[in-house]
Design a protein around this motif. Sequence first.
Motif, PDB file in Angstrom:
ATOM      1  N   LEU A   1       0.598  -1.311   0.144  1.00  0.00           N
ATOM      2  CA  LEU A   1       0.130   0.045   0.044  1.00  0.00           C
ATOM      3  C   LEU A   1       0.838   1.322  -0.005  1.00  0.00           C
ATOM      4  O   LEU A   1       0.209   2.376  -0.008  1.00  0.00           O
ATOM      5  N   GLY A   2       2.294   0.988  -0.156  1.00  0.00           N
ATOM      6  CA  GLY A   2       3.026   2.133  -0.094  1.00  0.00           C
ATOM      7  C   GLY A   2       3.321   3.276   1.117  1.00  0.00           C
ATOM      8  O   GLY A   2       3.779   4.179   1.119  1.00  0.00           O
ATOM      9  N   LEU A   3       3.117   2.363   2.212  1.00  0.00           N
ATOM     10  CA  LEU A   3       3.427   2.972   3.311  1.00  0.00           C
ATOM     11  C   LEU A   3       4.642   3.503   3.751  1.00  0.00           C
ATOM     12  O   LEU A   3       5.310   4.384   4.357  1.00  0.00           O
ATOM     13  N   ASP A   4       5.858   2.720   3.043  1.00  0.00           N
ATOM     14  CA  ASP A   4       7.115   3.263   3.057  1.00  0.00           C
ATOM     15  C   ASP A   4       7.683   4.025   1.925  1.00  0.00           C
ATOM     16  O   ASP A   4       8.775   4.352   2.011  1.00  0.00           O
ATOM     17  N   ASP A   5       6.836   4.514   1.209  1.00  0.00           N
ATOM     18  CA  ASP A   5       7.078   5.297   0.063  1.00  0.00           C
ATOM     19  C   ASP A   5       7.301   6.620   0.426  1.00  0.00           C
ATOM     20  O   ASP A   5       6.444   7.282   1.057  1.00  0.00           O
ATOM     21  N   GLU A   6       8.404   7.255   0.195  1.00  0.00           N
ATOM     22  CA  GLU A   6       8.835   8.457   0.778  1.00  0.00           C
ATOM     23  C   GLU A   6       8.902   9.661  -0.229  1.00  0.00           C
ATOM     24  O   GLU A   6       9.501   9.599  -1.393  1.00  0.00           O
ATOM     25  N   ALA A   7       8.034  10.633  -0.214  1.00  0.00           N
ATOM     26  CA  ALA A   7       7.770  11.610  -1.181  1.00  0.00           C
ATOM     27  C   ALA A   7       8.015  13.228  -0.487  1.00  0.00           C
ATOM     28  O   ALA A   7       7.761  13.914  -1.243  1.00  0.00           O
ATOM     29  N   GLU A   8       8.606  13.318   0.507  1.00  0.00           N
ATOM     30  CA  GLU A   8       8.732  14.438   1.215  1.00  0.00           C
ATOM     31  C   GLU A   8       9.711  15.260   0.448  1.00  0.00           C
ATOM     32  O   GLU A   8       9.483  16.556   0.603  1.00  0.00           O
TER      33      GLU A   8
END
Length: 317
Positions: free
Chosen positions: A96-103
């Motif tokens: 589900l992309g919880l570790d996807d970092e886009a900051e």
Amino acid sequence: MDGGDTLTSMTPLSPVDEVTVTSQRPLDAALTLSPHQRGPGDPAHRRSADGAIWRVSRQLSGPVTYRITQSDRHTVRVQAWGPGATEFLTGAEALLGLDDEAEDFAPEHPKLAEAHRRFPHLRIGRTGRVMEALVPAILEQRVHGIDAFAAWRRLLTKFGERPPGPAPDGMRVPLTADQWRRMPSWEFHRANVDPARSKTIVQCARVADRLEQASSFPRAEATKRLRAVPGVGIWTAAEVAQRAFGDSDALSVGDYHLAAVVGWSLLGEPIDDAQMVQYLAPLQPHRYRAVRLLQVSGQAVKPKFGPRTAVADHRWH
């Protein structure tokens, strides 16, 4: 709905495991999982009438059927059935992309900045399953999507096993590497898959264990291992990296339409692959994210010039 919503089960009393995934950042399960669907009627992906997303996969521990429902912008329920259920659920957050970092993603182009503002819930998830992303990508090499989707649907429907637990009618578990390796050439032919693509699938199946290991590698090394197989080029490796590795920078260089879409959408004129790579370089490591934002925001444009090319039929040669 993408397919029939009649639920069937070979083991109607099979136990269900489940987890609830919550995130402070907004989530959109349907948006995150949409790249994993290979066309309408994908036997491994369904959307039921109640909005639930059903998918089937093959984990190291066995096949799994899973159902994903979203209760609010921050909460997703994941249910799973089958021998692979426990293993699958350990990776549900990554899917589900919880570790996807886009900051650190701060695009300057107004269209991308606006799309990023409107879709803060866009996540790049990862399955960790290489062959399940690789075979469909190979089928999509150099052909129309409708042709590739039809081949995937035919092969999976005919040779895939029925999924464990309840599942929408017609769903099938992706084939094992051994099944792909042993697939008769005439079955690929009947599915309108030319010899070059079928040969690449078989070659990948022969080294499937090594390819699956790539999901735990650094992204550059993982891509290098994929491309070591003859027939797996930069485009195919990127398509796999996007889905199996959750690579937010995997740009599908060599795509028939992508460079022109990026050019028309962001510059108002067509560009080629080399120009696209150069233009999007400042967005690293988020080039795939930028492409996805153009797509989901409806800002991806490409004027049509002339008739569409015909679908090639390889079954007669």
